[in-house]
Motif scaffolding. Structure first.
Motif, PDB file in Angstrom:
ATOM      1  N   GLN A 153       1.108  -7.742   7.472  1.00 56.45           N
ATOM      2  CA  GLN A 153       0.718  -8.364   6.203  1.00 56.45           C
ATOM      3  C   GLN A 153      -0.809  -8.376   6.114  1.00 56.45           C
ATOM      4  O   GLN A 153      -1.438  -9.429   6.124  1.00 56.45           O
ATOM      5  CB  GLN A 153       1.276  -9.790   6.109  1.00 56.45           C
ATOM      6  N   PRO A 154      -1.438  -7.193   6.043  1.00 51.48           N
ATOM      7  CA  PRO A 154      -2.907  -7.144   6.065  1.00 51.48           C
ATOM      8  C   PRO A 154      -3.535  -7.787   4.837  1.00 51.48           C
ATOM      9  O   PRO A 154      -3.023  -7.657   3.727  1.00 51.48           O
ATOM     10  CB  PRO A 154      -3.205  -5.637   6.108  1.00 51.48           C
ATOM     11  N   GLU A 155      -4.620  -8.508   5.079  1.00 46.88           N
ATOM     12  CA  GLU A 155      -5.391  -9.070   3.988  1.00 46.88           C
ATOM     13  C   GLU A 155      -6.290  -7.983   3.392  1.00 46.88           C
ATOM     14  O   GLU A 155      -6.657  -7.022   4.064  1.00 46.88           O
ATOM     15  CB  GLU A 155      -6.263 -10.240   4.483  1.00 46.88           C
ATOM     16  N   ALA A 156      -6.639  -8.148   2.117  1.00 43.83           N
ATOM     17  CA  ALA A 156      -7.523  -7.186   1.459  1.00 43.83           C
ATOM     18  C   ALA A 156      -8.884  -7.176   2.157  1.00 43.83           C
ATOM     19  O   ALA A 156      -9.392  -8.218   2.559  1.00 43.83           O
ATOM     20  CB  ALA A 156      -7.683  -7.539  -0.009  1.00 43.83           C
ATOM     21  N   ARG A 157      -9.445  -5.998   2.339  1.00 46.35           N
ATOM     22  CA  ARG A 157     -10.766  -5.859   2.936  1.00 46.35           C
ATOM     23  C   ARG A 157     -11.772  -5.492   1.840  1.00 46.35           C
ATOM     24  O   ARG A 157     -11.566  -4.548   1.097  1.00 46.35           O
ATOM     25  CB  ARG A 157     -10.761  -4.777   4.012  1.00 46.35           C
TER      26      ARG A 157
END
Length: 295
Positions: A153-157
């Motif tokens: 569930q990667p966060e926006a970079r």
């Protein structure tokens, strides 16, 4: 020469979407923001905003200005960092945001150390969801954020931010005392509300292990989740940071395939070398004792 203050207002509008949101964030009236942007349009000599219903949209020329404003603000951040580094004492104000379990566990110890070692530095702190914190950092509401990222569930970079990994926090199955693991598929669960990365991870994990969870209870408060498990009301997947400096009151079980959430800090690219940001990151690292609790 364009007015930097007005350029910053235009940048804020590109980030926040409405004049009202810009006004609220910067403690101006919407009419004052509108007036300043009209003056900027006069300076530039071309329209910068287009009405879209009740909102406004930036023109291509405004987008060009915002891009260059970002570069200018980054250089100003770098200049401020260099000036601060030339001093013998860390002063000023550092604005920090983080998620709940860190606020309960790591942040108090970090703030106490910072208070003792850098008494002239004022630290303002707020608990925020990671996605909100990163967006707020990008909007210059904070100088440093400490955030979590759940498995798959990667966060926006954001390209203008500098990221630094701190540690990985193991996730384990928490069940009421004495409840067999074989019964978790038929036992009630407590998870975050719909749409949160933790909820998505929880549901996917249950399905991967062959059952559809009976999610009867929802809360974004980790202490609420813990209390429900303690009382025998529900099962939960909890990160080990919950047990930082806390007695274990439930049965914990390793996951068949070990999972962990990533804990990292983020600062704006020109702000990462500011002495206050560096000192907080170093002190936060000292506060990270081994996260795995005693069995």
């Amino acid at each position: 020469m364009f007015d930097l203050h007005r350029l910053r207002l235009l940048r804020e509008l590109s980030r926040r979407g409405t004049l009202a949101a810009v006004a609220q964030a910067l403690n101006y009236s919407p009419s004052s923001v509108s007036q300043q942007l009209s003056l900027l349009e006069n300076e530039v000599g071309v329209p910068l905003l287009e009405p879209v219903g009740r909102r406004v949209k930036l023109t291509p020329q405004a987008e060009i200005l915002v891009r260059h404003t970002e570069e200018v603000l980054t250089r100003l951040d770098q200049a401020e960092s260099e000036v601060a580094a030339s001093l013998h004492e860390i002063t000023g104000t550092l604005r920090v945001a983080t998620f709940q379990t860190a606020a309960l566990a790591l942040i108090p110890a970090t703030l106490a150390r910072m208070r003792d070692e850098h008494p002239s530095l004022r630290i303002e702190f707020q608990v925020l969801d990671p996605a909100e914190a990163l967006s707020a950092l990008n909007a210059r509401d904070f100088d440093l954020v400490f955030v979590e990222e759940w498995p798959d569930q990667p966060e926006a970079r954001f390209s203008g931010l500098e990221y630094r990994e701190l540690t990985r926090d193991p996730i384990r199955l928490a069940v009421p005392r004495g409840l067999p693991v074989s019964e978790i598929g038929s036992h009630p669960w407590i998870m975050e509300t719909e749409g949160f990365p933790q909820r998505i991870f929880n549901v996917n994990w249950c399905r991967h292990n062959g059952f559809e969870p009976d999610v009867r209870f929802s809360s974004t408060d980790v202490l609420v989740k813990l209390r429900f498990v303690e009382r025998g009301l529900a099962v939960a997947l909890l990160p080990d940071l919950v047990w930082y400096d806390r007695e274990i009151t439930v049965d914990l079980h390793e996951l068949p395939e070990p999972k962990s959430r990533l804990l990292f800090t983020a600062a704006r690219a020109g702000r990462g070398q500011h002495p206050a940001v560096r000192a907080f990151r170093e002190t936060l690292a000292l506060s990270v004792a081994p996260l795995r609790p005693r069995p």
